[in-house]
Design a protein around this motif. Structure first.
Motif, PDB file in Angstrom:
ATOM      1  N   GLU A  92       0.818  -1.206   0.000  1.00 40.37           N
ATOM      2  CA  GLU A  92       0.000   0.000   0.000  1.00 40.37           C
ATOM      3  C   GLU A  92       0.857   1.262   0.000  1.00 40.37           C
ATOM      4  OE1 GLU A  92      -3.564   0.389  -0.183  1.00 40.37           O
ATOM      5  OE2 GLU A  92      -2.984  -1.549  -1.022  1.00 40.37           O
ATOM      6  N   LEU A  93       2.013   1.194   0.644  1.00 38.28           N
ATOM      7  CA  LEU A  93       2.895   2.357   0.689  1.00 38.28           C
ATOM      8  C   LEU A  93       3.723   2.492  -0.591  1.00 38.28           C
ATOM      9  CD1 LEU A  93       4.157   2.161   4.391  1.00 38.28           C
ATOM     10  CD2 LEU A  93       2.439   3.701   3.424  1.00 38.28           C
ATOM     11  N   SER A  94       3.769   1.442  -1.389  1.00 38.91           N
ATOM     12  CA  SER A  94       4.478   1.481  -2.662  1.00 38.91           C
ATOM     13  C   SER A  94       3.479   1.872  -3.744  1.00 38.91           C
ATOM     14  CB  SER A  94       5.091   0.113  -2.967  1.00 38.91           C
ATOM     15  OG  SER A  94       5.739   0.119  -4.214  1.00 38.91           O
ATOM     16  N   ARG A  95       3.237   3.152  -3.905  1.00 43.05           N
ATOM     17  CA  ARG A  95       2.146   3.625  -4.746  1.00 43.05           C
ATOM     18  C   ARG A  95       2.458   3.614  -6.238  1.00 43.05           C
ATOM     19  NH1 ARG A  95      -1.802   2.175  -2.756  1.00 43.05           N
ATOM     20  NH2 ARG A  95      -2.919   3.366  -4.354  1.00 43.05           N
ATOM     21  N   THR A  96       3.721   3.644  -6.629  1.00 45.60           N
ATOM     22  CA  THR A  96       4.039   3.676  -8.060  1.00 45.60           C
ATOM     23  C   THR A  96       3.752   2.335  -8.731  1.00 45.60           C
ATOM     24  OG1 THR A  96       6.345   3.162  -7.504  1.00 45.60           O
ATOM     25  CG2 THR A  96       5.759   5.482  -7.805  1.00 45.60           C
ATOM     26  N   HIS A  97       4.257   1.259  -8.126  1.00 38.64           N
ATOM     27  CA  HIS A  97       4.029  -0.090  -8.630  1.00 38.64           C
ATOM     28  C   HIS A  97       3.812  -1.005  -7.421  1.00 38.64           C
ATOM     29  CE1 HIS A  97       5.164   0.848 -12.760  1.00 38.64           C
ATOM     30  NE2 HIS A  97       6.225   1.485 -12.277  1.00 38.64           N
ATOM     31  N   PRO A  98       3.050  -2.106  -7.582  1.00 34.62           N
ATOM     32  CA  PRO A  98       2.932  -3.074  -6.488  1.00 34.62           C
ATOM     33  C   PRO A  98       4.316  -3.517  -6.026  1.00 34.62           C
ATOM     34  CG  PRO A  98       1.334  -3.575  -8.184  1.00 34.62           C
ATOM     35  CD  PRO A  98       2.215  -2.478  -8.736  1.00 34.62           C
ATOM     36  N   VAL A  99       4.476  -3.658  -4.741  1.00 35.29           N
ATOM     37  CA  VAL A  99       5.792  -3.961  -4.183  1.00 35.29           C
ATOM     38  C   VAL A  99       6.332  -5.282  -4.719  1.00 35.29           C
ATOM     39  CG1 VAL A  99       4.985  -5.225  -2.134  1.00 35.29           C
ATOM     40  CG2 VAL A  99       7.113  -3.914  -2.027  1.00 35.29           C
ATOM     41  N   TYR A 100       5.432  -6.194  -5.136  1.00 34.64           N
ATOM     42  CA  TYR A 100       5.856  -7.509  -5.617  1.00 34.64           C
ATOM     43  C   TYR A 100       6.613  -7.426  -6.943  1.00 34.64           C
ATOM     44  CZ  TYR A 100       2.114  -8.187  -2.272  1.00 34.64           C
ATOM     45  OH  TYR A 100       1.327  -8.101  -1.154  1.00 34.64           O
ATOM     46  N   ARG A 101       6.530  -6.286  -7.622  1.00 39.30           N
ATOM     47  CA  ARG A 101       7.295  -6.087  -8.851  1.00 39.30           C
ATOM     48  C   ARG A 101       8.661  -5.470  -8.577  1.00 39.30           C
ATOM     49  NH1 ARG A 101       4.633  -6.697 -13.567  1.00 39.30           N
ATOM     50  NH2 ARG A 101       6.224  -5.464 -14.647  1.00 39.30           N
ATOM     51  N   ARG A 102       8.891  -5.055  -7.336  1.00 37.84           N
ATOM     52  CA  ARG A 102      10.119  -4.331  -7.010  1.00 37.84           C
ATOM     53  C   ARG A 102      11.136  -5.189  -6.270  1.00 37.84           C
ATOM     54  NH1 ARG A 102       8.416   0.782  -3.703  1.00 37.84           N
ATOM     55  NH2 ARG A 102      10.699   0.984  -3.709  1.00 37.84           N
ATOM     56  N   ILE A 103      10.777  -6.404  -5.913  1.00 40.30           N
ATOM     57  CA  ILE A 103      11.669  -7.219  -5.093  1.00 40.30           C
ATOM     58  C   ILE A 103      12.226  -8.390  -5.902  1.00 40.30           C
ATOM     59  CG2 ILE A 103      10.657  -6.590  -2.888  1.00 40.30           C
ATOM     60  CD1 ILE A 103       8.893  -8.926  -2.984  1.00 40.30           C
ATOM     61  N   GLU A 104      13.372  -8.890  -5.463  1.00 41.04           N
ATOM     62  CA  GLU A 104      14.067  -9.953  -6.176  1.00 41.04           C
ATOM     63  C   GLU A 104      13.350 -11.290  -6.006  1.00 41.04           C
ATOM     64  OE1 GLU A 104      16.607  -9.671  -8.099  1.00 41.04           O
ATOM     65  OE2 GLU A 104      17.080  -7.556  -7.721  1.00 41.04           O
ATOM     66  N   GLN A 105      13.392 -12.115  -7.060  1.00 37.10           N
ATOM     67  CA  GLN A 105      12.761 -13.424  -6.992  1.00 37.10           C
ATOM     68  C   GLN A 105      13.538 -14.411  -6.130  1.00 37.10           C
ATOM     69  OE1 GLN A 105      12.125 -14.539 -11.134  1.00 37.10           O
ATOM     70  NE2 GLN A 105       9.994 -13.867 -11.003  1.00 37.10           N
TER      71      GLN A 105
END
Length: 335
Positions: A92-105
């Motif tokens: 919710e705090l990651s408003r630009t993109h869902p946080v799941y797209r910003r973290i390493e697999q």
């Protein structure tokens, strides 16, 4: 017993953990910088251990002093689902993109070990409920298996991080401190957490008696939320400085350590295998954590880029609904 005084003591204990927890992180972060550890490994090992210290101390205190095994197991498993619930807040705090797209697999490795370890606890609780409580003296046969799993998970994660090196997130914390100074301040903060963690289950028993609540519910919701305050603070701080992978590895690593805490609680609990002395409702909490970990793994592979009406992603909504279901069942079936 005065209801207000019990809640004041609970708030004070939570405040001590909230203040000392970030200090653990600050000086642990400085130790990591001086020793050259990687960002994700710091979150998984050093920070996860530091922020999970309240669960360990609370559990040991619960089974030795307070004689409240439900609070010990409820705190550990409740912290697991609470840590996974924090992913919703980060998203919710990651408003630009869902946080799941910003973290390493690469976090799939840790989440997978979490599924195995937490699922093992859930299965052990069900087997004990059916009367199959294999033991050596007073220790469950599952305890050495959980300890071995934790060590394997840490080793596998360390080997993975050596192969996939990522830059350490730079942050102006503890600047100018020597390794010795950082270590001494780390120990001082840990002492506060230990003292508060020792006191917390005693307050939990008072709270359960005063409010007429089950110790299972108190451990899974209230105590778990309180001992998870350091993870909460660390996650927000990491998001603020852009070290999102450190935040995620801290949350997932804390789940592994919380399961290890259950094994340690069993070692010091003298009345028989710990998981044979607790409510079967804890199995629901364990499997809720397994489901939430599975949802997180799906999110890392699917990488959702949309939100429902621009507010919440379907991954976060699924995590939230699973958490609420586990909490509700814990309240209904707890002892």
């Amino acid at each position: 017993m005065d209801v207000a005084s019990v809640w004041i003591k609970f708030a004070l204990c939570s405040a001590l953990i909230a203040v000392a927890g970030p200090k653990l992180v600050k000086y642990g972060h400085r130790i990591a910088e001086l020793t050259g550890l990687s960002s994700t490994w710091v979150g998984l090992s050093l920070l996860a251990t530091a922020t999970s210290l309240p669960e360990l101390i609370t559990g040991v205190s619960a089974v030795t002093v307070a004689d409240a095994p439900n609070i010990a197991v409820g705190d550990a498993l409740g912290s697991c689902i609470f840590n996974l619930l924090m992913l919703v807040l980060l998203d919710e705090l990651s408003r630009t993109h869902p946080v799941y797209r910003r973290i390493e697999q690469g976090h799939i490795l840790t989440a997978g070990f979490g599924v195995i370890m937490i699922g093992t606890v859930g299965a052990a609780i069900l087997l004990n409920q059916a009367g199959l409580d294999g033991r050596v003296l007073h220790i469950s046969l599952f305890t050495p298996f959980l300890i071995l799993l934790y060590l394997v998970a840490m080793r596998a994660s360390f080997d993975y991080q050596r192969r996939v090196t990522r830059p350490f997130a730079k942050e102006d914390v503890g600047a100018g401190l020597t390794l010795g100074q950082a270590a001494r301040r780390y120990v001082a903060a840990a002492s506060v957490v230990i003292a508060a963690g020792f006191w917390l289950p005693l307050i939990g028993v008072e709270l359960a008696e005063t409010m007429g609540w089950q110790t299972t519910f108190v451990g899974t919701l209230l105590i778990a939320a309180s001992t998870s305050v350091p993870e909460f603070v660390v996650s927000l701080s990491a998001l603020r400085i852009g070290a999102i992978d450190m935040a995620i590895s801290n949350l997932l690593g804390s789940n592994l350590f919380d399961v290890l805490a259950i094994a340690i609680d069993d070692l010091v609990y003298g009345s028989g295998p710990l998981l044979s002395s607790v409510s079967g409702a804890h199995a629901v909490t364990a499997f809720a954590a397994v489901i939430m970990s599975g949802i997180f793994i799906v999110a890392l592979l699917f990488r959702p880029d949309s939100r429902i009406r621009g507010t919440i992603s379907w991954i976060s909504l699924s995590l939230l609904m699973t958490y609420l279901f586990g909490a509700y069942v814990s309240f209904l079936l707890g002892e």
